[in-house]
Write a protein that holds these residues in place. Sequence first.
Motif, PDB file in Angstrom:
ATOM      1  N   SER A  60     -13.978  -4.567  -4.061  1.00 47.09           N
ATOM      2  CA  SER A  60     -12.004  -4.503  -2.748  1.00 47.09           C
ATOM      3  C   SER A  60     -12.453  -2.872  -4.063  1.00 47.09           C
ATOM      4  O   SER A  60     -11.540  -2.115  -4.253  1.00 47.09           O
ATOM      5  N   LEU A  61     -13.774  -2.075  -4.413  1.00 52.95           N
ATOM      6  CA  LEU A  61     -13.903  -1.289  -5.129  1.00 52.95           C
ATOM      7  C   LEU A  61     -13.843  -0.013  -4.987  1.00 52.95           C
ATOM      8  O   LEU A  61     -13.968   0.463  -2.886  1.00 52.95           O
ATOM      9  N   PHE A  68      -8.901  -0.552  -3.862  1.00 49.79           N
ATOM     10  CA  PHE A  68      -9.014   0.213  -2.681  1.00 49.79           C
ATOM     11  C   PHE A  68      -7.885  -0.519  -2.209  1.00 49.79           C
ATOM     12  O   PHE A  68      -7.821  -1.085  -1.893  1.00 49.79           O
ATOM     13  N   GLY A  69      -6.926   0.413  -1.637  1.00 48.27           N
ATOM     14  CA  GLY A  69      -5.752   0.202  -1.207  1.00 48.27           C
ATOM     15  C   GLY A  69      -5.406   0.139   0.161  1.00 48.27           C
ATOM     16  O   GLY A  69      -4.650  -1.536   0.009  1.00 48.27           O
ATOM     17  N   SER A 103       4.716  -4.019   4.275  1.00 47.81           N
ATOM     18  CA  SER A 103       4.906  -2.730   3.823  1.00 47.81           C
ATOM     19  C   SER A 103       4.927  -2.989   2.456  1.00 47.81           C
ATOM     20  O   SER A 103       4.614  -4.250   2.250  1.00 47.81           O
ATOM     21  N   GLN A 104       4.024  -2.355   1.637  1.00 46.80           N
ATOM     22  CA  GLN A 104       3.632  -2.518  -0.276  1.00 46.80           C
ATOM     23  C   GLN A 104       3.440  -0.960  -1.176  1.00 46.80           C
ATOM     24  O   GLN A 104       4.364  -0.368  -0.188  1.00 46.80           O
ATOM     25  N   ARG A 105       4.462  -1.667  -2.180  1.00 45.60           N
ATOM     26  CA  ARG A 105       4.456  -0.709  -3.349  1.00 45.60           C
ATOM     27  C   ARG A 105       3.470  -0.670  -3.750  1.00 45.60           C
ATOM     28  O   ARG A 105       3.242  -1.930  -4.526  1.00 45.60           O
ATOM     29  N   CYS A 154       0.729  -4.611 -10.073  1.00 43.82           N
ATOM     30  CA  CYS A 154      -0.275  -3.667  -9.607  1.00 43.82           C
ATOM     31  C   CYS A 154       0.161  -3.508  -8.472  1.00 43.82           C
ATOM     32  O   CYS A 154       0.357  -2.315  -7.480  1.00 43.82           O
ATOM     33  N   LEU A 155       1.053  -4.127  -7.484  1.00 42.90           N
ATOM     34  CA  LEU A 155       1.699  -4.014  -6.058  1.00 42.90           C
ATOM     35  C   LEU A 155       2.790  -5.069  -5.759  1.00 42.90           C
ATOM     36  O   LEU A 155       1.843  -6.214  -5.925  1.00 42.90           O
TER      37      LEU A 155
END
Length: 177
Positions: A60-61, A68-69, A103-105, A154-155
Motif C-alpha cells: 500500500s505504499l 497510500f490513502g 468517511s475518513q480522517r 494515523c487514520l
Amino acid sequence: MREIGKPHPRLPLAAPGEEDDPARFLAWLGEAIPLVEQLGIREMRRDGECLMWELDLSPSLNDKGTGFGGALTAQTTLLGWCWTTLWLRRRGLARDVVVAEASQRFLAPVTGDYRLECTPEEEGGPARLVDQLAEKGRGRILLRQRLWCGETLCLEARGNYAVLAERRVENGLQSGT
C-alpha cells in the motif's frame, strides 16, 4: 476466475456454537474479492466486539514511501464489511452487506506495518441492529475503524453498513423479501 455480474458463492456458515476460522474466512474473501490478496493482511482476529487486522505496508505504499490513502480507505471500508458479515454469521445469518456511507480522517502518515481495528460506533449499535433485523428484516450499523502504526493513530474512519433484506428464490429468480 471471477465473472463480472456473477455473485461469488457464500462461505457456508460454521456449525452452531462454532465461530468462523479466520484463515478460512480470509481465504474465501480473497476468492470473493480478488483485491484482498493485494492488501497485505497478515492476520485477522477478534477481541470482543473489536475485529482487528495486522497488515504489511509494502503493498500500500504511495510515491512518498508512506501509506497510500486510497488503499487505506479501501482497507477500512472492507474491515467494516467483514465486521458486519462476521457478526451476522456468528448469529447464523448469511446476508448481503453493503457500505452505505463512509468517511475518513487522516491524522498522520503511515510509515510502517500497521494494525486496523473496527468497533461499533455506539455501544447499543449491535442491539439496535438485532431489533431492526427482527422488525424489518434489514438494518444498519455505524462502525468506526482506527489505523494504528505502533502507538500512533494515523487514520480514523466511519462507515454506515446496511444489512439487506433476505433474498428468496422463486422460479429461479431472486427477489427481496
